[in-house]
Design a protein around this motif. Sequence first.
Motif, PDB file in Angstrom:
ATOM      1  N   LEU A 132       2.384  -0.859  -5.087  1.00 24.14           N
ATOM      2  CA  LEU A 132       1.007  -0.741  -4.823  1.00 24.14           C
ATOM      3  C   LEU A 132       0.244  -1.657  -5.438  1.00 24.14           C
ATOM      4  O   LEU A 132       0.232  -1.692  -6.853  1.00 24.14           O
ATOM      5  N   SER A 162       1.779  -0.123  -9.356  1.00 27.39           N
ATOM      6  CA  SER A 162       2.748   0.790  -9.003  1.00 27.39           C
ATOM      7  C   SER A 162       3.438   1.747  -9.712  1.00 27.39           C
ATOM      8  O   SER A 162       3.718   2.788  -9.631  1.00 27.39           O
ATOM      9  N   TYR A 207      -3.546   5.479  -4.026  1.00 27.92           N
ATOM     10  CA  TYR A 207      -2.912   5.652  -2.542  1.00 27.92           C
ATOM     11  C   TYR A 207      -3.769   5.468  -1.755  1.00 27.92           C
ATOM     12  O   TYR A 207      -3.425   4.859  -0.657  1.00 27.92           O
ATOM     13  N   ASN A 214       0.734  -1.321   0.037  1.00 27.03           N
ATOM     14  CA  ASN A 214      -0.059  -0.107  -0.166  1.00 27.03           C
ATOM     15  C   ASN A 214       0.935   1.316   0.097  1.00 27.03           C
ATOM     16  O   ASN A 214       0.401   2.303   0.650  1.00 27.03           O
ATOM     17  N   LYS A 215       1.945   1.155  -0.442  1.00 24.72           N
ATOM     18  CA  LYS A 215       2.879   2.254  -0.498  1.00 24.72           C
ATOM     19  C   LYS A 215       3.612   2.652  -1.922  1.00 24.72           C
ATOM     20  O   LYS A 215       3.564   1.651  -2.895  1.00 24.72           O
ATOM     21  N   PRO A 216       4.165   3.850  -2.255  1.00 23.73           N
ATOM     22  CA  PRO A 216       4.633   4.193  -3.385  1.00 23.73           C
ATOM     23  C   PRO A 216       5.854   3.055  -3.801  1.00 23.73           C
ATOM     24  O   PRO A 216       6.691   2.747  -3.097  1.00 23.73           O
ATOM     25  N   GLY A 234      -4.927   1.751  -1.887  1.00 24.38           N
ATOM     26  CA  GLY A 234      -3.760   0.843  -2.088  1.00 24.38           C
ATOM     27  C   GLY A 234      -3.965  -0.251  -1.103  1.00 24.38           C
ATOM     28  O   GLY A 234      -4.196  -0.062   0.173  1.00 24.38           O
TER      29      GLY A 234
END
Length: 451
Positions: free
Chosen positions: A26, A38, A52, A21-23, A55
């Motif tokens: 994703l 992503s 975001y 769930n992050k840059p 995510g």
Amino acid sequence: MEEKMEVEKKYITVEELKLHNKPGDLWISIQGKIYNVSDWVHDHPGGAAILYDLGGQDVTDGFMAYHPSTVWKRLGKYFNGYHLKDFEISEASKDYRKLHAEITQMGLFENKGHGALYNITTIVVLLNLVVYGVLKSDSVLVHFVCAVMLGVLWIMGAYMGHDAGHYQVMSSRKWNQIIQVLAGNCLTGISIAWWKWTHNAHHIACNSLDYDPDLQHMPVFAVSTKFFHSITSVFYGRKLDFDHVARFLVSHQHFTYYPIMIVGRVNLFIQTFLLLLSKRSIPNRTMNIVGILFFWTWFPLLVMCLPSWSERVMFVLVSFAVTALQHIQFTLNHFSGDTYLGPPTGNDWFEKQTAGTIDISCSKYMDWFFGGLQFQLEHHLFPRLPRCQLRTVSPTVKELCKKHNLPHRSLSFWDANVTTIRVLRKAALQAWDMTLPVPKNLAWEAINTHG
């Protein structure tokens, strides 16, 4: 006898999905399949913030609401081979998906009526009347009426831009983008890029205090006492300080609400410039800037054609005051809805939409005035549905909410105003009490005690 070879499916759990769930990492789930977005997140037409926010979750309901069937075909290249193992769909979501399928089969998403034609015709007629009245008449009364018509024209333009932003109102995608810029940037002076940036986030994170930009009006308004703790806006990436200035303004917000709505358009102009001049990646930045420059050419020239400064000030203030009706409506739809802290979640998306929205009840002949947004819940559940079809699906949505014991609040325009003022007043009184032990102003206290 030949044995059938089956490709063994790979599964991950809901908890494992949450880790992505992050840059740069994703993942999202749609109907049980996992997609790695992503590398694509910043190319998402609806903005990166939405992905975001959601995510690491199942986003089936939100994806279904916002995308036509043609987009589903493009998902394949992002499928990473995993399936979601233990996700449980709520009964409300099951019924929502079923209703969405029925509406699709009925062709309501494609049946747009003649709304775009009516809107464009009305806008063109009003614009010609305004220009003619300003240039050809010396009457103050005529100029006053022209200012009123200009305000109505801006309202109609905003509805037109809103429609074009949610679904294709023109014959092609290119013309749809053109009408967005014409109705938004050129006609009203408000960037369609700014609208998309904030509005898409609002729909996904409806009434989240820290994720929904449409509730983040500090230091002027606070619909919840949670703002008194200087929460951080995830959308804007900054702290919403509740300092002495904010405390003073919020403690009087039920008095200042309508006056601020009258000049609320100024804030929209400022927000437009802040976005277009920022370093943020903006789709069609040049076209948006050209459209805004066009507005700030024709509107000042029109105002300067008036014979005196007193009439010019009157003209601007009256036109802005008329648009306050629309700004008020936007706040009525959400200020008194249920709020929460934190990101939106995919497994209760339907429930969050019902909790955070307020419908405005009105007769059918007034639909033009509200631009379809009087059916706020229906619009949030089916944002691609043309406004002329919202009244059609409203009874079914009511039944669905009743079945699952979910709120479907529909108030008259008057009652919605009263409810909103009560919410603002409740927060204002608590903000005022936080100033103790500073002595209270007795006149202020008397007014609020007796309403």
